[in-house]
Scaffold this active site. Structure first.
Site, PDB file in Angstrom:
ATOM      1  N   ASN A 295       0.783 -18.688  41.639  1.00  0.00           N
ATOM      2  CA  ASN A 295       0.653 -18.904  43.073  1.00  0.00           C
ATOM      3  C   ASN A 295       0.759 -17.555  43.775  1.00  0.00           C
ATOM      4  OD1 ASN A 295       0.542 -20.437  45.535  1.00  0.00           O
ATOM      5  ND2 ASN A 295       2.737 -20.082  45.785  1.00  0.00           N
TER       6      ASN A 295
ATOM      7  N   ASP B 194       8.433 -21.648  45.236  1.00  0.00           N
ATOM      8  CA  ASP B 194       8.326 -20.191  45.417  1.00  0.00           C
ATOM      9  C   ASP B 194       9.413 -19.408  44.678  1.00  0.00           C
ATOM     10  OD1 ASP B 194       6.137 -20.650  47.081  1.00  0.00           O
ATOM     11  OD2 ASP B 194       7.364 -20.700  48.884  1.00  0.00           O
TER      12      ASP B 194
ATOM     13  N   SER C 158       3.474 -11.710  47.330  1.00  0.00           N
ATOM     14  CA  SER C 158       3.961 -11.823  45.950  1.00  0.00           C
ATOM     15  C   SER C 158       3.067 -12.788  45.181  1.00  0.00           C
ATOM     16  CB  SER C 158       5.400 -12.363  45.913  1.00  0.00           C
ATOM     17  OG  SER C 158       6.272 -11.583  46.694  1.00  0.00           O
TER      18      SER C 158
ATOM     19  N   HIS D  10       2.004 -15.933  47.441  1.00  0.00           N
ATOM     20  CA  HIS D  10       2.854 -16.285  48.586  1.00  0.00           C
ATOM     21  C   HIS D  10       2.964 -15.096  49.531  1.00  0.00           C
ATOM     22  CE1 HIS D  10       5.934 -18.455  50.778  1.00  0.00           C
ATOM     23  NE2 HIS D  10       6.651 -17.355  50.802  1.00  0.00           N
TER      24      HIS D  10
END
Length: 321
Positions: free
Chosen positions: A113, A151, A142, A115
């Site tokens: 992912n 996260d 990030s 972020h």
């Protein structure tokens, strides 16, 4: 791990909106040296703008609204589409759904992912305004592996972006987006090839070998090897040793019969290591999809074969509880 036919790792990208990070991943993948390819773009919003872009670029798409579905059922449908595409990795690129633990566990270590903050700061939403309100000198972006906790997965890369006097969340977001487009493809490319990286593989072996009682590591015949302190060796790590093109773990086994059985079972992964005889087996690690629990079990069994009785007795006792 790259697909054997195409030479590139197959990636599915999940989006919920315009898909600018998806587009950055897609265009980066067109470089002949890029180790991944995008095989599917999927969304929980059939009207997501990124779907039209992906389709125009010749990438397969899948859309299923989450409305009317339980979270579990929707995730199951998305998972089925991803697996049907042949994807080996999943990249979240503005996918605005909190994924179920079952979905995340199914792609453990293979889902990433991006972020828009310097994690662990500012998980969740409104990251840019929160950074400005806190008086931070920098916002940023990030890329991390996805775990069930939001996260909080291991960070693969970060880029700080300066907050300038009078900044607004919108202005900062626009600059961070540029950094996102640069960072994501680099991190994804590094991730999909790391399972064939000798350095990464050695570290995974080392973690498990050195967790065994009184284990130590030395170098022997140009190879890292693991043994009981001042005692015999129970494992060797080879990388292109004698120019054989393999990265592998060598461990002790019961003898020639077991060696022959393992090689017959999977001749691509198991091999008879040169100069080691019938009491050892080579296990290739550079083929990808390694079962690290099984590797740990091989190491523990090999350790037991050479460890002094005082050490194995302690471990046997511990295993009874």
């Amino acid at each position: 791990m790259p697909d054997k036919a195409s030479g590139k790792a197959k990636v599915a990208v999940l989006i919920s909106g315009s898909g600018t990070n998806m587009a950055a991943l897609l265009y980066a993948s067109r470089d002949e040296d890029c180790p991944y390819e995008i095989v599917l773009v999927a969304s929980n919003r059939p009207d997501a703008g990124g779907l039209a872009l992906a389709a125009a670029e010749g990438v397969a798409t899948f859309a299923l609204s989450h409305k009317g579905f339980s979270r579990e059922d929707h995730d199951a449908a998305m998972d089925a589409a991803i697996r049907e595409s042949g994807a080996q990795w999943v990249a979240l690129a503005g996918y605005m759904r909190i994924l179920t633990e079952g979905f995340v566990r199914g792609w453990e270590g293979r889902m990433v992912n991006i972020h828009p903050s310097l994690l662990p700061k500012y998980t969740g939403l409104h990251t840019h305004q929160r950074a400005i309100d806190a008086g931070d000198s920098h916002g940023g972006v990030s890329v991390h592996l996805v775990i069930p906790e939001l996260d909080e997965g291991p960070i693969l890369g970060q880029v700080p972006v300066a907050i300038v006097p009078g900044d607004t969340a919108e202005a900062l977001a626009a600059r961070v987006l540029i950094a996102e487009h640069q960072l994501y493809s680099r991190c994804l490319a590094a991730l999909v090839v790391r399972e064939s990286s000798p350095e990464w593989l050695l570290e995974r072996v080392r973690e498990r070998a050195m967790a065994l009682p009184e284990a130590d590591e030395v170098e022997s015949h140009g190879m890292p090897c693991f043994g009981v302190i001042k005692g015999k060796k129970f494992a060797y790590f080879t990388s292109n040793h004698h120019a054989d093109g393999r990265t592998a773990l060598l461990v002790k086994i019961s003898g020639a019969d077991e060696q022959a059985m393992l090689i017959e079972q999977d001749e691509e992964r198991y091999f008879r290591p040169a100069y080691f005889g019938d009491g050892w087996i080579g296990i290739r690690l550079d083929l990808g999809e390694n079962d690290w629990d099984a590797i740990g079990a091989w190491l523990a069994r090999s350790w037991r074969a050479i460890a002094p009785k005082k050490l194995t007795s302690l471990m046997d006792a511990a295993d009874q509880f």
